[in-house]
Motif scaffolding. Sequence first.
Motif, mmCIF file in Angstrom:
data_model
loop_
_atom_site.group_PDB
_atom_site.id
_atom_site.type_symbol
_atom_site.label_atom_id
_atom_site.label_comp_id
_atom_site.label_asym_id
_atom_site.label_seq_id
_atom_site.Cartn_x
_atom_site.Cartn_y
_atom_site.Cartn_z
ATOM 1 N N PHE A 42 0.733 -1.255 -0.013
ATOM 2 C CA PHE A 42 0.031 0.075 0.062
ATOM 3 C C PHE A 42 0.711 1.222 0.168
ATOM 4 O O PHE A 42 0.586 2.222 -0.713
ATOM 5 N N TRP B 134 1.881 2.879 -3.442
ATOM 6 C CA TRP B 134 0.871 3.347 -4.353
ATOM 7 C C TRP B 134 0.409 4.712 -4.127
ATOM 8 O O TRP B 134 0.153 4.766 -2.995
ATOM 9 N N MET C 138 -2.658 6.649 -4.139
ATOM 10 C CA MET C 138 -4.120 6.642 -3.910
ATOM 11 C C MET C 138 -5.164 7.710 -4.399
ATOM 12 O O MET C 138 -4.779 8.764 -4.032
ATOM 13 N N SER D 117 2.375 8.441 -3.101
ATOM 14 C CA SER D 117 2.835 7.353 -2.275
ATOM 15 C C SER D 117 3.743 7.897 -1.033
ATOM 16 O O SER D 117 3.807 7.817 0.113
ATOM 17 N N ALA E 226 -5.960 2.723 -6.673
ATOM 18 C CA ALA E 226 -4.621 2.419 -6.581
ATOM 19 C C ALA E 226 -3.853 2.542 -7.632
ATOM 20 O O ALA E 226 -4.197 1.733 -8.426
#
Length: 119
Positions: A29, A32, A34, A53, A98
């Motif tokens: 997560f 990436w 978002m 990110s 994402a």
Amino acid sequence: QVQLVESGGGLVQPGGSLRLSCAASGFTFSSWAMRWYRQAPGKERELVAGVTSVAGSRKYADSVKGRFTISRDNAKNTVYLQMNSLKPEDTAVYYCNAHFGGSPGTDYWGKGTLVTVSS
């Protein structure tokens, strides 16, 4: 298996607030970008807000600047969209996205959560 699960949508009166959440799993997560998109009935999907990110830089559509705030919690693998001063024209299905790797890059999508702003 990649999953993006949105929550927090619902019916709210004009001028009200909602906070959307998107819980992510199955990928790194923190690496990436978002984003939140929305699609109103009869309209194309549009970018609402994004957060990068690493630096956590944020950008917003002109229509939501000053009213919406995007944030991310990398420890919880979750991105949020705080929506204040909601207007009927904010009514839409809101999607979590994402994104990795520039353009075109790779994208993952959630299934969306409906936000209805009405009295």
